[in-house]
Design a protein around this motif. Structure first.
Motif, PDB file in Angstrom:
ATOM      1  N   UNK A 127     -15.631  -0.393   3.038  1.00  0.00           N
ATOM      2  CA  UNK A 127     -16.572  -0.639   1.952  1.00  0.00           C
ATOM      3  C   UNK A 127     -17.984  -0.348   2.446  1.00  0.00           C
ATOM      4  N   UNK A 171      -8.456   3.623  13.374  1.00  0.00           N
ATOM      5  CA  UNK A 171      -9.873   3.699  13.016  1.00  0.00           C
ATOM      6  C   UNK A 171     -10.660   4.248  14.203  1.00  0.00           C
ATOM      7  N   UNK A 205       0.827  -1.208   0.000  1.00  0.00           N
ATOM      8  CA  UNK A 205       0.000   0.000   0.000  1.00  0.00           C
ATOM      9  C   UNK A 205       0.859   1.255   0.000  1.00  0.00           C
ATOM     10  N   UNK A 230      -4.954   1.230  12.154  1.00  0.00           N
ATOM     11  CA  UNK A 230      -5.130   1.010  10.717  1.00  0.00           C
ATOM     12  C   UNK A 230      -4.002   0.113  10.203  1.00  0.00           C
ATOM     13  N   UNK A 231      -4.379  -0.937   9.497  1.00  0.00           N
ATOM     14  CA  UNK A 231      -3.397  -1.845   8.890  1.00  0.00           C
ATOM     15  C   UNK A 231      -3.100  -1.400   7.459  1.00  0.00           C
ATOM     16  N   UNK A 232      -1.852  -1.505   7.054  1.00  0.00           N
ATOM     17  CA  UNK A 232      -1.511  -1.291   5.642  1.00  0.00           C
ATOM     18  C   UNK A 232      -0.802  -2.537   5.117  1.00  0.00           C
ATOM     19  N   UNK A 236     -17.099  -3.436   6.334  1.00  0.00           N
ATOM     20  CA  UNK A 236     -18.317  -2.649   6.489  1.00  0.00           C
ATOM     21  C   UNK A 236     -17.908  -1.257   6.914  1.00  0.00           C
ATOM     22  N   UNK A 237     -18.774  -0.270   6.675  1.00  0.00           N
ATOM     23  CA  UNK A 237     -18.361   1.114   6.896  1.00  0.00           C
ATOM     24  C   UNK A 237     -18.856   1.680   8.222  1.00  0.00           C
ATOM     25  N   UNK A 238     -19.546   0.892   9.020  1.00  0.00           N
ATOM     26  CA  UNK A 238     -20.061   1.407  10.285  1.00  0.00           C
ATOM     27  C   UNK A 238     -19.551   0.580  11.455  1.00  0.00           C
ATOM     28  N   UNK A 239     -18.572   1.116  12.154  1.00  0.00           N
ATOM     29  CA  UNK A 239     -18.054   0.427  13.343  1.00  0.00           C
ATOM     30  C   UNK A 239     -18.913   0.823  14.535  1.00  0.00           C
ATOM     31  N   UNK A 253      -9.823   3.010   4.925  1.00  0.00           N
ATOM     32  CA  UNK A 253     -10.634   2.489   3.805  1.00  0.00           C
ATOM     33  C   UNK A 253     -11.718   1.593   4.375  1.00  0.00           C
ATOM     34  N   UNK A 292      -7.244  -4.488   5.450  1.00  0.00           N
ATOM     35  CA  UNK A 292      -6.726  -3.150   5.139  1.00  0.00           C
ATOM     36  C   UNK A 292      -7.879  -2.247   4.710  1.00  0.00           C
ATOM     37  N   UNK A 293      -8.939  -2.852   4.149  1.00  0.00           N
ATOM     38  CA  UNK A 293     -10.140  -2.118   3.805  1.00  0.00           C
ATOM     39  C   UNK A 293     -11.276  -2.773   4.584  1.00  0.00           C
ATOM     40  N   UNK A 294     -11.926  -2.018   5.446  1.00  0.00           N
ATOM     41  CA  UNK A 294     -12.898  -2.618   6.354  1.00  0.00           C
ATOM     42  C   UNK A 294     -14.071  -3.211   5.571  1.00  0.00           C
TER      43      UNK A 294
END
Lengths: 450, 202
Positions: A198, B96, A101, B77-79, B195-198, A196, B191-193
Motif C-alpha cells: 500500500x 519481497x 488469494x 511473499x505470503x499468500x 507500506x511500499x518502501x522497504x 502487494x 499479504x499486502x505490505x
C-alpha cells in the motif's frame, strides 16, 4: 448512481481541459474525494482492467483473487480451459465465496447459506436444493461475470458488457504490447507471486510515471550512480524515445547502446538468451522497433503498467533482464495498492530466470533501491490536492516539458510504429495525452450518468 | 472444496495437512528447549542489541558487522490460503527481498549516500522483539532462533506503519567466540505490505 456534486466536477474538468492546452493541470484531480468517487463509479467500470497473467492459472480449476477497481473478483480456469472473471460475492447474500488469494477448486461454496458455484461461475447447488429451491431458474443466479479477453498472456476484464472489444480499446497500443511481450512465441511465465504493498499516493501519479516520465530517472534515482549500478544517467536523457500511442496509452524506450553497459542484444539481453527467442510472431517493423527503441516502460489506460529492466550479475557482469507487470489498484484518492508481477520468458534457462527474478528485487518493487524512492516522492499531488491552499491559490501542476518552444522533442514518426514519437526524454507529451484521454472519458461518463 | 456433499449426505473429511508447512526450520518441541540457559540469555541479549542497532539507522554499519559473510536475508511473499488448501502460505521462491552480505552492504552504502530519499529524513523505527525460542542448529556452532516482532515506523508526514512478523534466524558461533547472523528468513504477517518502501531491515 450518480456522484453528489456533478456541478463541482464539471467545473473542475472544464478548468482542467483549458489548463491542459497550456501544459498545466489542476492538482485537485489527484486529491479530491469527489473525483475519486467519480472515477470509481464512471471510469473504472467502463475500462478494460488488467487482472492477471495466463501462467498464474495454468491448470483447470486454478484461481486467483484480484481487484477490479475497488471490487474483488476471482479469475478462474474452468474445466474446459476457458478463463472467467467473477465477482467474489454470493448471489444470495453477497458473502465472499472465495477466501484464498489463490488455489485450485472445481467449485466455490458460500460459507453463509451454502450456495455453490462451478469454477466457470454457473450456479451449481444449494443445501437441500430439491426441497428449498424447486423453481429457481438457476441460469439467472450464477456469479456476476466480467467480460474477459487475453492478449499476449495478459488477462484483461471489464465490468461493462457494452465495452468495445479489447483490441479496439487498445487501439495502436496493441502493436506496442505485441512487440514488447511477444519476443518469444512460447510466451512468458510469472515468477514467484505478485507483490502487494500500500502506498500513499494517487493511482494516476503512478500511471503517469510509467507512461512517460523519463525526467525523474537521473534525479530521483541518482543514488544508483553513487553505488555504481548505473552511470551517466543525465547524459542519457536525450536518448529516450517517447511514444504517445493514443486512447490514453503511452510507452517510452531507452536505447542502452551508449549507456556503458555490456549490451549484446536489444533490451540488454545477453546474446545467449536473445538467440533462444523465436520472434516469428513479430513483424520486421516490430523487431526493428525493439532493436532501436528498446521500450522500457508503458501504461495501458487507466492503471496497468509494464517495465523491462536489468540487474547486472556482480561476478560475471552479465545482464539479467526482467519484465515487470504493474497494477495501480485504487483504494482512496491518496492510497493505492501497488501490485507487481515479475515475468520471464519460458524459453529462458531456469537458472537465468531465477537470477533475473532475484536480481530484480534490488531494482524494482517495495524492497528495491530505486522504487522505494519513487514511492516516497509520489505523495505530493494527492496530499496537497486534498487541501485548502491549492484550492484558494488555484494551484496547477506543470507538464510543459516538450511543449513547442520549450525543450525541442518535435514529433518524428518511427517508420512502421503507430503513434506519435518524440525523440527526447525531455517530454511530458505522453502524460498530457493520458490526461486528455482521462478528462474526455470522465466527461463522457458523467454526461451519460445524468 | 466439494460441491456434492449436500446431495449425497456423505460426511466431509478434511484433507491431511502438514502442520509445519509454513516453517523453514523444524518446529521446536514443546517443553524446555535443549539449549543451556546461559547461552539462551546470551542470544536474547544479542537480539536486543541487534534491535537497537537496526532501529537507529545511523548505526547500520555496526549491524552489518554482526552478519556472517555467507549469510542470506530473505523476506518471502505470503499468500492467503484457505485452511484445508494444503498449500504453503509462503510459496517457494516468491520474495519481497532476497539479499546477502554483499547486497545488504550495497543497500547500507546507498542509505548513507546523499540521494536515498526514502530514508532522508530517516524513518523513526521502534521494534519490540519477543517470543524468542532457541533450539540447537545443525552442529554445535549453530543455533536456530525464532523471534516475533512488532515494528512501528514513523516518517515525516507519512501515516505511521505497523509491521508484524516472525524471524527464523540461524546464529553461528565464530572462532573468536562471537555470535554472527548466518541466516534470516522474515515471515511477515501481511499479504499486502502496510507500506511500499522497504528501506529498513527486520
Amino acid at each position: 448512481m450518480t456522484v453528489t456534486d456533478n456541478g463541482h466536477l464539471h467545473r473542475l474538468l472544464d478548468r482542467a481541459e483549458r489548463a491542459r492546452d497550456g501544459g498545466t493541470y489542476p492538482i485537485e484531480l489527484f486529491g479530491d474525494p469527489d473525483v475519486y468517487r467519480a472515477e470509481q463509479e464512471q471510469l473504472f467500470p467502463h475500462s478494460w482492467l488488467f487482472v492477471g497473467h495466463v501462467s498464474e492459472i495454468r491448470e483447470k480449476g486454478d484461481y486467483v483473487t484480484r481487484p477490479m477497481g475497488e471490487d474483488e473478483v476471482i479469475v478462474t480456469r474452468a474445466e474446459d480451459g476457458s478463463i472467467h472473471v467473477l465477482l467474489n460475492a454470493c448471489r444470495h447474500r453477497a458473502a465472499p465465496v472465495c477466501r484464498g488469494d489463490k488455489g485450485n477448486t472445481s467449485h466455490f461454496r458460500c460459507p453463509f447459506h451454502g450456495w455453490t458455484y462451478r469454477n466457470d461461475g454457473t450456479w451449481a447447488s444449494a443445501p437441500r436444493r430439491r426441497f428449498a429451491y424447486k423453481t429457481l431458474d438457476v441460469a439467472d443466479w450464477g456469479l456476476i461475470r466480467a467480460k474477459v479477453e487475453v492478449r499476449y498472456g495478459l488477462i484483461f476484464a471489464t465490468m461493462d458488457p457494452e465495452a468495445p472489444p479489447l483490441v479496439e480499446y487498445l487501439g495502436d497500443m496493441d502493436w506496442h504490447l505485441e512487440a514488447f511481450f511477444d519476443l518469444d512465441s512460447r510466451g512468458m511465465v510469472v515468477m514467484g507471486e505478485p507483490e502487494r504493498a500500500v502506498m500513499e499516493a494517487n493511482w494516476k501519479t503512478a500511471a503517469e510515471n510509467y507512461c512517460g516520465d523519463a525526467l525523474h530517472v537521473a534525479v530521483l534515482h541518482k543514488s544508483i550512480e553513487e553505488i555504481g549500478i548505473a552511470s551517466k544517467l543525465h547524459s542519457q536523457q536525450e536518448r529516450y524515445n517517447m511514444f504517445d500511442v493514443g486512447n490514453g496509452h503511452g510507452a517510452f524506450g531507452w536505447n542502452l547502446e551508449t549507456s556503458g553497459l555490456p549490451v549484446e542484444a536489444p533490451f540488454g539481453y545477453p546474446k545467449r538468451i536473445w538467440d533462444l527467442f523465436d520472434q516469428s510472431d513479430l513483424t520486421a517493423d516490430q523487431q526493428r522497433y525493439n532493436a532501436e527503441i528498446m521500450p522500457l516502460a508503458g501504461t495501458v489506460f487507466p492503471n496497468f503498467g509494464f517495465f523491462r529492466g536489468f540487474a547486472v550479475d556482480p561476478v560475471t557482469f552479465e545482464m539479467k533482464i526482467f519484465t515487470q507487470l504493474r497494477l495501480w489498484s485504487p483504494l482512496a484518492a491518496d492510497r493505492t495498492e501497488v501490485w507487481s508481477w515479475m515475468v520471464q520468458y519460458e524459453v529462458e534457462p531456469a537458472d537465468y530466470r531465477t537470477e533475473a527474478y532475484i536480481g530484480s528485487h534490488l531494482i524494482v518493487n517495495s524492497g528495491s533501491i530505486l522504487e522505494q524512492d519513487d514511492f516516497t516522492a509520489w505523495n505530493g499531488p494527492s496530499r496537497v490536492g486534498a487541501r485548502a491552499f491549492q484550492r484558494v491559490a488555484g494551484m496547477e501542476l506543470n507538464y510543459m516539458l516538450g511543449m513547442p518552444g520549450m525543450s525541442g522533442g518535435e514529433e518524428t514518426p518511427f517508420p512502421g510504429a503507430p503513434g506519435i514519437r518524440y525523440v527526447t526524454g525531455f517530454s511530458e507529451g505522453n502524460i498530457r495525452s493520458f490526461q486528455k484521454h482521462y478528462l474526455d472519458r470522465m466527461r463522457d461518463h458523467l454526461e451519460a450518468s445524468r | 472444496m466439494t460441491a456434492t456433499e449436500h446431495d449425497t449426505g456423505q460426511p466431509i473429511t478434511p484433507p491431511v495437512v502438514d502442520p509445519v508447512d509454513v516453517s523453514p526450520a523444524e518446529e521446536p518441541p514443546a517443553g524446555p528447549p535443549p539449549v543451556d540457559p546461559l547461552t539462551q540469555l546470551e542470544i536474547r541479549t544479542w537480539l536486543d542489541v541487534e534491535s537497537m542497532l537496526l532501529d537507529d539507522t545511523r548505526r547500520l554499519w555496526e549491524w552489518h558487522a554482526l552478519l556472517n559473510q555467507d549469510m542470506t536475508y530473505t523476506v518471502p511473499v505470503r499468500v492467503t490460503r484457505e485452511r484445508w488448501s494444503n498449500l504453503p502460505d509462503f510459496p517457494e521462491g516468491a520474495v519481497h527481498q532476497a539479499d546477502n552480505w554483499f547486497t545488504l552492504r550495497m543497500r547500507i552504502q546507498r542509505l548513507f549516500g546523499e540521494h536515498a530519499w526514502a530514508e532522508d529524513p530517516p524513518s523513526l523505527l521502534r521494534r519490540v522483539v519477543s517470543g524468542v525460542v532457541v533450539t540447537p542448529g545443525e552442529d554445535e556452532a549453530h543455533y536456530a532462533v525464532r523471534s516475533a516482532f512488532i515494528l512501528h515506523r514513523s516518517r515525516q508526514r507519512f501515516s505511521p506503519e505497523l509491521w508484524a512478523g516472525q524471524r527464523f534466524d540461524v546464529l553461528r558461533r565464530e572462532d573468536d567466540g562471537s555470535l554472527k547472523l548466518a541466516k534470516r528468513v522474515v515471515h511477515l504477517d501481511h499479504v499486502s505490505l502496510p507500506g511500499a518502501s522497504l528501506s529498513f531491515f527486520f
